[in-house]
Design a protein around this motif. Structure first.
Motif, PDB file in Angstrom:
ATOM      1  N   GLN A 134       0.704  -1.070  -0.033  1.00 59.29           N
ATOM      2  CA  GLN A 134      -0.024  -0.156  -0.232  1.00 59.29           C
ATOM      3  C   GLN A 134       0.701   1.197  -0.033  1.00 59.29           C
ATOM      4  O   GLN A 134       0.770   2.131  -0.717  1.00 59.29           O
ATOM      5  CB  GLN A 134      -0.928  -0.028   1.378  1.00 59.29           C
ATOM      6  CG  GLN A 134      -1.822   1.156   1.569  1.00 59.29           C
ATOM      7  CD  GLN A 134      -2.544   1.128   2.564  1.00 59.29           C
ATOM      8  OE1 GLN A 134      -2.793   0.201   3.331  1.00 59.29           O
ATOM      9  NE2 GLN A 134      -3.209   2.415   2.883  1.00 59.29           N
ATOM     10  N   THR A 139       3.949   1.539  -1.201  1.00 56.49           N
ATOM     11  CA  THR A 139       4.880   1.583  -2.385  1.00 56.49           C
ATOM     12  C   THR A 139       3.995   2.116  -3.576  1.00 56.49           C
ATOM     13  O   THR A 139       4.259   2.867  -4.381  1.00 56.49           O
ATOM     14  CB  THR A 139       5.381  -0.101  -2.586  1.00 56.49           C
ATOM     15  OG1 THR A 139       6.079  -0.017  -1.249  1.00 56.49           O
ATOM     16  CG2 THR A 139       6.364   0.212  -3.755  1.00 56.49           C
ATOM     17  N   TYR A 140       2.670   1.306  -3.807  1.00 56.60           N
ATOM     18  CA  TYR A 140       2.141   1.612  -4.903  1.00 56.60           C
ATOM     19  C   TYR A 140       0.805   2.514  -4.785  1.00 56.60           C
ATOM     20  O   TYR A 140      -0.030   2.677  -5.586  1.00 56.60           O
ATOM     21  CB  TYR A 140       1.509   0.507  -5.605  1.00 56.60           C
ATOM     22  CG  TYR A 140       2.588  -0.694  -5.843  1.00 56.60           C
ATOM     23  CD1 TYR A 140       3.529  -0.252  -7.186  1.00 56.60           C
ATOM     24  CD2 TYR A 140       3.077  -1.703  -5.022  1.00 56.60           C
ATOM     25  CE1 TYR A 140       4.496  -0.936  -7.392  1.00 56.60           C
ATOM     26  CE2 TYR A 140       4.241  -2.540  -5.589  1.00 56.60           C
ATOM     27  CZ  TYR A 140       4.978  -2.160  -6.675  1.00 56.60           C
ATOM     28  OH  TYR A 140       5.835  -2.902  -7.240  1.00 56.60           O
ATOM     29  N   TYR A 141       0.583   2.894  -3.641  1.00 52.40           N
ATOM     30  CA  TYR A 141      -0.531   3.652  -3.205  1.00 52.40           C
ATOM     31  C   TYR A 141      -1.796   3.129  -3.638  1.00 52.40           C
ATOM     32  O   TYR A 141      -2.794   3.753  -4.173  1.00 52.40           O
ATOM     33  CB  TYR A 141      -0.434   5.232  -3.831  1.00 52.40           C
ATOM     34  CG  TYR A 141       0.955   5.754  -3.298  1.00 52.40           C
ATOM     35  CD1 TYR A 141       1.029   6.224  -2.168  1.00 52.40           C
ATOM     36  CD2 TYR A 141       2.123   5.791  -4.196  1.00 52.40           C
ATOM     37  CE1 TYR A 141       2.265   6.891  -1.811  1.00 52.40           C
ATOM     38  CE2 TYR A 141       2.994   6.326  -3.921  1.00 52.40           C
ATOM     39  CZ  TYR A 141       3.417   6.903  -2.589  1.00 52.40           C
ATOM     40  OH  TYR A 141       4.545   7.338  -2.363  1.00 52.40           O
ATOM     41  N   ILE A 142      -2.367   2.100  -3.191  1.00 54.51           N
ATOM     42  CA  ILE A 142      -3.499   1.325  -3.272  1.00 54.51           C
ATOM     43  C   ILE A 142      -4.066   0.609  -2.364  1.00 54.51           C
ATOM     44  O   ILE A 142      -4.004  -0.501  -2.101  1.00 54.51           O
ATOM     45  CB  ILE A 142      -3.462   0.200  -4.617  1.00 54.51           C
ATOM     46  CG1 ILE A 142      -1.793  -0.650  -4.327  1.00 54.51           C
ATOM     47  CG2 ILE A 142      -3.183   0.733  -5.971  1.00 54.51           C
ATOM     48  CD1 ILE A 142      -1.934  -2.038  -5.272  1.00 54.51           C
ATOM     49  N   PRO A 143      -4.752   1.443  -1.784  1.00 53.61           N
ATOM     50  CA  PRO A 143      -5.145   1.282  -0.162  1.00 53.61           C
ATOM     51  C   PRO A 143      -6.090  -0.115  -0.211  1.00 53.61           C
ATOM     52  O   PRO A 143      -6.337  -0.904   0.479  1.00 53.61           O
ATOM     53  CB  PRO A 143      -5.525   2.276   0.622  1.00 53.61           C
ATOM     54  CG  PRO A 143      -5.836   3.330  -0.577  1.00 53.61           C
ATOM     55  CD  PRO A 143      -4.931   3.033  -1.802  1.00 53.61           C
ATOM     56  N   PHE A 144      -7.355   0.367  -1.101  1.00 53.49           N
ATOM     57  CA  PHE A 144      -8.394  -0.652  -1.004  1.00 53.49           C
ATOM     58  C   PHE A 144      -7.986  -1.925  -1.622  1.00 53.49           C
ATOM     59  O   PHE A 144      -8.358  -3.072  -0.910  1.00 53.49           O
ATOM     60  CB  PHE A 144      -9.246  -0.015  -1.938  1.00 53.49           C
ATOM     61  CG  PHE A 144     -10.749  -0.892  -2.020  1.00 53.49           C
ATOM     62  CD1 PHE A 144     -11.523  -1.030  -0.680  1.00 53.49           C
ATOM     63  CD2 PHE A 144     -11.083  -1.698  -2.930  1.00 53.49           C
ATOM     64  CE1 PHE A 144     -12.844  -1.793  -0.926  1.00 53.49           C
ATOM     65  CE2 PHE A 144     -12.073  -2.380  -3.079  1.00 53.49           C
ATOM     66  CZ  PHE A 144     -12.958  -2.512  -2.021  1.00 53.49           C
ATOM     67  N   GLU A 145      -7.294  -2.175  -2.605  1.00 54.85           N
ATOM     68  CA  GLU A 145      -7.052  -3.489  -3.396  1.00 54.85           C
ATOM     69  C   GLU A 145      -5.954  -4.298  -2.306  1.00 54.85           C
ATOM     70  O   GLU A 145      -6.460  -5.364  -2.129  1.00 54.85           O
ATOM     71  CB  GLU A 145      -6.406  -3.123  -4.711  1.00 54.85           C
ATOM     72  CG  GLU A 145      -7.205  -2.504  -5.717  1.00 54.85           C
ATOM     73  CD  GLU A 145      -7.000  -1.040  -6.038  1.00 54.85           C
ATOM     74  OE1 GLU A 145      -6.694  -0.545  -4.652  1.00 54.85           O
ATOM     75  OE2 GLU A 145      -7.687  -0.683  -6.544  1.00 54.85           O
ATOM     76  N   THR A 146      -5.234  -3.480  -1.665  1.00 57.27           N
ATOM     77  CA  THR A 146      -4.288  -4.504  -0.975  1.00 57.27           C
ATOM     78  C   THR A 146      -5.137  -4.714   0.565  1.00 57.27           C
ATOM     79  O   THR A 146      -4.979  -5.875   0.933  1.00 57.27           O
ATOM     80  CB  THR A 146      -3.093  -3.633  -0.323  1.00 57.27           C
ATOM     81  OG1 THR A 146      -3.391  -2.589   0.222  1.00 57.27           O
ATOM     82  CG2 THR A 146      -2.211  -3.405  -1.433  1.00 57.27           C
TER      83      THR A 146
END
Length: 141
Positions: free
Chosen positions: A100, A102-109
């Motif tokens: 989260q 590193t890639y700024y994808i909170p919901f998916e992780t």
């Protein structure tokens, strides 16, 4: 103080083992105390002694009788593994936080982490249900 150095992984594993072994031992002890003594006497009458008696006759009955409680404790063990993050052991939750960040994808992780925990706990639940079916076939309720 005595000069023993252990890695964080070893300390975390030892902590989980010591903490949960007490619970597992008490669960199995309770199931053994509830089991009729005639089972042990019948095993001895058929010539079973020592490890043969307990491994072949007593332990399977104890595991079947305590299956649901052991399953609950296994699920608790999976959940307690998230505490290892406190001593820098990367578990599923801490790795999700790393992805989260590193890639700024909170919901998916978060969704994938919850799904993985759900799969692990559902697998344990499936094993407990299979043990319950065996228990019903063998006359345990």
């Amino acid at each position: 103080m005595i000069g023993v150095r252990l890695s964080a992984w070893t300390c975390g594993l030892a902590a989980l083992v010591v903490y949960n072994t007490a619970y597992f031992a008490e669960i199995l002890r309770g199931a053994w105390a509830h089991m009729p003594r005639e089972q042990e006497e019948a095993g001895r009458a058929y010539g079973y002694y020592g490890l043969g008696l307990y491994g072949r006759i007593i332990l399977p009955q104890i595991l079947i009788a305590s299956g649901p409680v052991l399953g609950n404790q296994m699920i608790t063990l999976v959940k307690n593994s998230a505490f290892l993050m406190m001593i820098t052991i990367p578990d599923l939750t801490s790795l999700a936080n790393l992805v989260q960040a590193t890639y700024y994808i909170p919901f998916e992780t978060l969704f994938v982490t919850v799904a993985l925990y759900w799969v692990i706990c559902s697998a344990i639940e499936g094993i407990v249900r299979a043990m319950d079916r065996v228990a019903v076939v063998r006359g345990h309720e």
